[in-house]
Write an enzyme that holds these catalytic residues in place. Structure first.
Site, short mmCIF file in Angstrom:
data_model
loop_
_atom_site.label_atom_id
_atom_site.label_comp_id
_atom_site.label_asym_id
_atom_site.label_seq_id
_atom_site.Cartn_x
_atom_site.Cartn_y
_atom_site.Cartn_z
CG HIS A 182 -2.05 -1.00 1.06
ND1 HIS A 182 -3.31 -0.66 0.62
CD2 HIS A 182 -2.08 -2.34 1.24
CE1 HIS A 182 -4.07 -1.73 0.57
NE2 HIS A 182 -3.34 -2.78 0.94
CG ASP A 238 0.05 9.66 0.46
OD1 ASP A 238 0.00 8.50 0.91
OD2 ASP A 238 -0.71 10.58 0.84
C1 GDG Z 1 -1.94 4.18 3.34
C2 GDG Z 1 -0.95 4.83 2.39
C3 GDG Z 1 -2.66 4.67 0.58
C4 GDG Z 1 -8.65 10.27 7.68
N1 GDG Z 1 -8.97 11.03 8.73
C5 GDG Z 1 -10.15 10.60 9.18
C6 GDG Z 1 -10.56 9.57 8.36
N2 GDG Z 1 -9.61 9.37 7.43
C7 GDG Z 1 -9.60 8.36 6.39
C8 GDG Z 1 -9.73 8.98 5.02
C9 GDG Z 1 -9.06 7.94 4.15
C10 GDG Z 1 -8.03 7.31 5.07
O1 GDG Z 1 -8.37 7.67 6.39
C11 GDG Z 1 -6.62 7.82 4.79
O2 GDG Z 1 -6.13 7.21 3.64
P1 GDG Z 1 -4.91 7.76 2.80
O3 GDG Z 1 -4.83 6.99 1.55
O4 GDG Z 1 -5.10 9.19 2.53
O5 GDG Z 1 -3.59 7.58 3.70
P2 GDG Z 1 -2.91 6.47 4.70
O6 GDG Z 1 -3.66 6.33 5.96
O7 GDG Z 1 -1.50 6.96 4.87
O8 GDG Z 1 -2.90 5.06 3.93
C12 GDG Z 1 -1.71 5.60 1.33
C13 GDG Z 1 -3.52 3.88 1.54
O9 GDG Z 1 -2.71 3.24 2.53
C14 GDG Z 1 -4.34 2.83 0.81
O10 GDG Z 1 -3.55 1.91 0.13
O11 GDG Z 1 -3.49 5.46 -0.23
O12 GDG Z 1 -0.80 6.19 0.42
O13 GDG Z 1 -0.08 5.71 3.09
O14 GDG Z 1 -9.94 6.95 3.76
O15 GDG Z 1 -11.07 9.18 4.74
N3 GDG Z 1 -11.74 8.93 8.53
C15 GDG Z 1 -12.52 9.34 9.56
N4 GDG Z 1 -12.15 10.32 10.40
C16 GDG Z 1 -11.00 10.98 10.25
O16 GDG Z 1 -10.67 11.86 11.04
N5 GDG Z 1 -13.70 8.74 9.74
#
Ligand code: GDG
Length: 735
Positions: free
Chosen positions: A166, A382
């Site tokens: 990921h 990212d």
């Molecule tokens: C890893 C990789 C890759 C965030 N704050 C809240 C919340 N979120 C949710 C968002 C989103 C998720 O968390 C974050 O996903 P990201 O993809 O932006 O980043 P990582 O956590 O670093 O994930 C990344 C991912 O894996 C998938 O393969 O894209 O690059 O680093 O869904 O909506 N949800 C809630 N409250 C929050 O305060 N409910």
């Protein structure tokens, strides 16, 4: 059909213990949603850590936990606090995470945490092995579990295993700094399919496999002795419907139904109708570039002061890994920056930054997405970044502007957003200016394209694509198995061998009887090989020939005292019954004067390559060169030679990391066919591994038992998995 087993560090279920009872609540994260189609019904199981250490689980409750998890198709791996510390906070998050996100200076290389990582990976593998049957499909997730594929493969050689990373896979130059780089690659190579978010990560991985393990890679296939591994990119999508539906529902809310946060956002908008809300949401992680973003915001306010009091930045930083020192430092840095910028720029009626350090419920996430005019996401690295996709999905009226770092995997699919380099403040300030002033029609036309793509390639499609690709890989393997020299087929061959009155065996040397060495002179025969060949040669009514592209002097030294029959230099020379070599083909070598300087110029310009001079051929070896560079030069040389030799009776053989120029009428096929004509043979066998052996496979008569060493494309009737099986096979003839 077997079942599907999904493995990730964390289970898609949250456990809560209160008043001595356990509740298991399914998580709503992207991965859990995406896997719904894969993880449903009774034929799938999810294995992972529950989030509670052994110390945190009261003994009495342990069986209840298992029950509660089982109700969600889940099963837990038990970890104690020390394991979580070394494996998760240690190796995963202090070594791999920073390294794979190009934060070399943050990467700690601690032997102790590597050892815990290995032990915990083994625990996950054992948990799988305990539940898995041979026809199951295993899907392993992410950087915490990179050794698990091979650990499972060791015990279940035929099980189907997929792995998805990921986070980014870094360039070889970064990855090579890891002390345990080979082990990590070997761990991953236990899988049949290895998936990444983007093609860049895929190619970095393939390059590391070639450079560090010296393995053969063809397009996106990696050739192992007994398996072919596929590497591919699968950009992860989001649960589009969930976000767009939530946004639609959100719009229908009456004021009374609105959240506190929404009401505040509304009153703010009302008081300053022409002010823009800029949103950023990330875990508080140094890879997300939050501190840089704050500096860039300050830069913007100075460059375009007319927007003071006209913009507000909302930063939602979700607490993450707060017991890793770098994250604590980052928290301090961000706190201070927000304080300073707000102190410098605030007016009586305006605070430029609203900063929330917490996680918010899904409802508030939708409030923020739908209320913000601009989403501003500037990760320094990212893997994908799903927030960018979620923001677009919630913009049901298609307004809104996304400013996205080109260092995020999602930038590859989101060209219609404003892409920026997170280190270029000038560009970022201008992008903010452009976003603030973008006409609504343009916002809509950009978002229409983005939404269409996100809706189609959603997370469910992503998961299904990965699973079908894994299935296809399994089918491809099954199709290939039809040609494998299995025990039954070998027995039939041995039967024919025994019945035959006069037998003839052709054995290639390098890559068949002996492994490749960087220095070809070191690949000489060992005692075991002499013993095997002696045994074969002593068989009655059986003629054995060593068939090689090597020069006659080397083979004279190695094998003439043994009186083995030999064909060398691809068929120019033959030695039978211990006699000196004689020419089998009448060939000239006057062309060498013309070609040698060309090869020399390639040696000069390609470090590690060298020329081997035989009596009637010239070979340019490039095994020791950088693999990419070597291939590039080989292509170049091929072009140069093709035009040079057009009028001579010469041809270029492209062998395994060697290009050989020789007379066209010389090849192993022609030579072996001539030898065949010398006797009345009723059993013929030929074995070899590379391109030059294909001449034998093609030109010997149809009844010949031809065997390819390795799984590459071949004209041979059968293949065996690799060089390590060759001697065992030949021994069977001597039994
Ligand atoms: C890893 C990789 C890759 C965030 N704050 C809240 C919340 N979120 C949710 C968002 C989103 C998720 O968390 C974050 O996903 P990201 O993809 O932006 O980043 P990582 O956590 O670093 O994930 C990344 C991912 O894996 C998938 O393969 O894209 O690059 O680093 O869904 O909506 N949800 C809630 N409250 C929050 O305060 N409910």
């Amino acid at each position: 059909m077997g079942k599907t087993i999904i493995i990730s560090n964390r289970l898609p279920v949250q456990l809560q213990i209160s008043n001595g009872t356990i509740t298991a609540i399914p998580s709503v994260g992207g991965l859990a949603t995406g896997m719904k189609s894969v993880h449903s019904g009774g034929d799938s199981l999810w294995i992972g850590w529950s989030g509670l250490t052994d110390e945190e689980i009261p003994k009495k409750l342990a069986p209840k936990i298992d029950e509660a998890l089982a109700a969600h198709g889940s099963s837990k791996v038990n970890l104690n606090a020390a394991e979580v510390d070394g494996f998760y906070f240690g190796f995963s998050n202090r070594t791999i995470w920073p390294l794979f996100h190009y934060f070399l200076e943050y990467s700690e290389f601690e032997l102790d945490s590597w050892n815990v990582y290995k032990a915990v990976n083994q625990k996950f593998a054992d948990a799988i092995l305990e539940k898995a049957d041979d026809d199951d499909t295993i899907w392993i997730h992410d950087y915490q579990l990179m050794l698990v594929p091979q650990m499972v493969r060791d015990q279940r050689p035929n099980i189907s295993i997929g792995f998805f990373l990921h986070i980014p896979f870094p360039s070889f130059e970064i990855f090579r700094t890891l002390p345990w780089r080979e082990e990590v690659l070997q761990g991953l190579l236990g899988a049949d399919l290895i998936g990444f978010h983007t093609y860049d990560y895929e190619r970095h991985f393939l390059s590391s496999v070639r450079r560090l393990l010296g393995m053969e890679v063809s397009f996106n296939d990696i050739y192992l002795d007994n398996r072919i591994i596929k590497v591919d990119s699968f950009p992860m999508g989001i649960d589009y419907k969930k976000f767009s539906e939530a946004a639609k529902e959100h719009q229908k809310n009456t004021t009374a139904q609105q959240s506190d946060l929404q009401q505040r956002l509304n009153s703010h908008k009302k008081s300053t109708p022409d002010a823009k809300l800029i949103l950023s949401i990330d875990r508080l992680d140094y890879s997300k570039g939050i501190a840089k973003r704050l500096n860039a915001f300050e830069y913007f306010l100075n460059k375009y002061p007319q927007y003071k009091e006209k913009v507000r930045l909302i930063i939602l930083a979700v607490p993450s890994r707060s017991n890793v020192p770098q994250y604590q430092l980052l928290k301090k840095e961000v706190d201070e920056l927000v304080g300073r910028i707000n102190g410098d720029f605030s007016t009586v009626s305006w605070t430029p930054i609203w900063y929330f350090y917490r996680s918010v419920p899904f409802e508030n996430l939708i409030d923020l997405y739908t209320s913000s005019d601009i989403a501003w996401l500037t990760p320094l690295r990212d893997g994908m970044n799903l927030v960018a996709k979620e923001y677009i999905a919630t913009r049901t009226d298609r307004t809104g502007v996304l400013i996205l770092s080109e260092m995020a995997g999602s930038a590859n699919e989101m060209n219609e957003s404003l892409l920026i380099n997170p280190n270029n403040f000038e560009q970022i300030a201008d992008a903010l200016y452009e976003a603030i002033n973008m006409p609504v029609a343009e916002q809509k036309s950009r978002n229409a394209i983005l939404q269409k793509r996100l809706e189609r390639y959603n997370v469910e499609k992503w998961a299904n694509d990965f699973m079908s690709s894994l299935q296809a890989q399994k089918d491809r393997d099954a199709a290939n198995v039809s040609k494998r020299l299995t025990e039954n087929r070998l027995n039939a061959v041995l039967d024919d061998f025994k019945k035959a009155k006069k037998r003839l065996l052709f054995l290639d040397y390098d890559g068949t009887l002996s492994g490749f060495h960087v220095d070809p002179q070191k690949a000489g025969p060992d005692k075991g090989l002499y013993a095997l060949l002696d045994a074969l040669v002593s068989l009655k009514n059986t003629d054995i020939y060593l068939v090689s592209g090597r020069d006659k002097d080397t083979f004279t030294k190695w094998f003439l005292p043994k009186k083995y029959n030999m064909i060398v230099e691809h068929g120019v020379w033959i030695s039978q019954n211990g006699e000196d070599f004689r020419m089998l083909e009448n060939v000239k070598n006057d062309w060498m004067e013309k070609i040698r300087p060309v090869l020399e110029s390639f040696v000069d310009r390609t470090p590690g390559s060298f020329i081997e001079e035989k009596t009637y051929s010239l070979a340019w070896h490039y095994r020791k060169t950088d693999p990419d560079f070597g291939n590039l030069r080989a292509n170049e040389l091929n072009t140069v030679l093709t035009s040079l030799i057009a009028n001579d009776d010469l041809s270029v053989l492209n062998g395994n990391k060697v290009m050989e120029i020789k007379s066209s009428n010389v090849n192993k096929g022609r030579a072996t066919v001539r030898v065949l004509g010398e006797g009345d043979y009723d059993f013929v066998f030929a074995i070899g591994d590379d391109w030059t052996d294909e001449f034998m496979f093609q030109e010997l008569p149809e009844s010949t038992v031809t065997v390819k060493v390795g799984r590459q494309k071949t004209h041979a009737k059968f293949y065996i998995d690799g060089i390590k099986y060759v001697r065992g096979l030949l021994e069977r003839f001597t039994e």
